[in-house]
Motif scaffolding. Structure first.
Motif, short mmCIF file in Angstrom:
data_model
loop_
_atom_site.label_atom_id
_atom_site.label_comp_id
_atom_site.label_asym_id
_atom_site.label_seq_id
_atom_site.Cartn_x
_atom_site.Cartn_y
_atom_site.Cartn_z
N ALA A 1 -9.38 21.09 -65.24
CA ALA A 1 -10.45 20.30 -65.87
C ALA A 1 -10.76 19.04 -65.07
CB ALA A 1 -10.07 19.94 -67.30
N ALA A 2 -9.79 18.58 -64.30
CA ALA A 2 -10.00 17.38 -63.49
C ALA A 2 -10.76 17.70 -62.20
CB ALA A 2 -8.66 16.74 -63.15
N GLY A 3 -11.04 18.97 -61.97
CA GLY A 3 -11.74 19.39 -60.76
C GLY A 3 -13.13 18.82 -60.62
N ASP A 4 -13.70 18.34 -61.71
CA ASP A 4 -15.04 17.76 -61.69
C ASP A 4 -15.04 16.29 -61.26
OD1 ASP A 4 -16.04 20.18 -62.57
OD2 ASP A 4 -15.96 19.60 -64.68
N LEU A 5 -13.86 15.72 -61.05
CA LEU A 5 -13.79 14.32 -60.67
C LEU A 5 -14.22 14.13 -59.22
CD1 LEU A 5 -10.39 13.39 -62.34
CD2 LEU A 5 -12.68 12.95 -63.21
N ASP A 6 -14.82 13.00 -58.95
CA ASP A 6 -15.29 12.67 -57.61
C ASP A 6 -14.09 12.43 -56.69
OD1 ASP A 6 -16.53 11.69 -55.35
OD2 ASP A 6 -17.28 9.87 -56.30
N GLU B 1 -5.68 18.16 -51.14
CA GLU B 1 -6.13 19.42 -51.74
C GLU B 1 -4.93 20.36 -51.80
OE1 GLU B 1 -9.18 20.09 -52.96
OE2 GLU B 1 -9.81 18.06 -52.44
#
Length: 75
Positions: free
Chosen positions: A52-57, A74
């Motif tokens: 869910a944190a994959g959308d963070l900049d 990464e």
């Protein structure tokens, strides 16, 4: 994944990260011992973020990790 220099920094960053970025759960803390080292002083600590944190900049995460002398990697 964020790499931090010690346990104290990792614990502080984990608590701050969830609140600052609105994560539903704190990241997982994992000790990453350096090759051949058993001493806790020679370990880095990882904050493993959920999918869910994959959308963070990424740039924001880089800056955040830098506040604790860490960095983003990464997986």
């Amino acid at each position: 994944m964020l790499v931090l220099p010690d346990r104290d920094a990792a614990e502080e960053a984990a608590a701050e990260l969830a609140g600052r970025f609105g994560l539903r759960e704190e990241p997982q803390l994992v000790r990453d011992a350096l090759a051949g080292e058993d001493d806790a002083e020679d370990a880095q600590w990882l904050l493993v973020l959920t999918a869910a944190a994959g959308d963070l900049d990424p740039a924001e995460l880089d800056a955040f990790a830098g506040e604790w002398d860490g960095w983003r990697e990464e997986p």
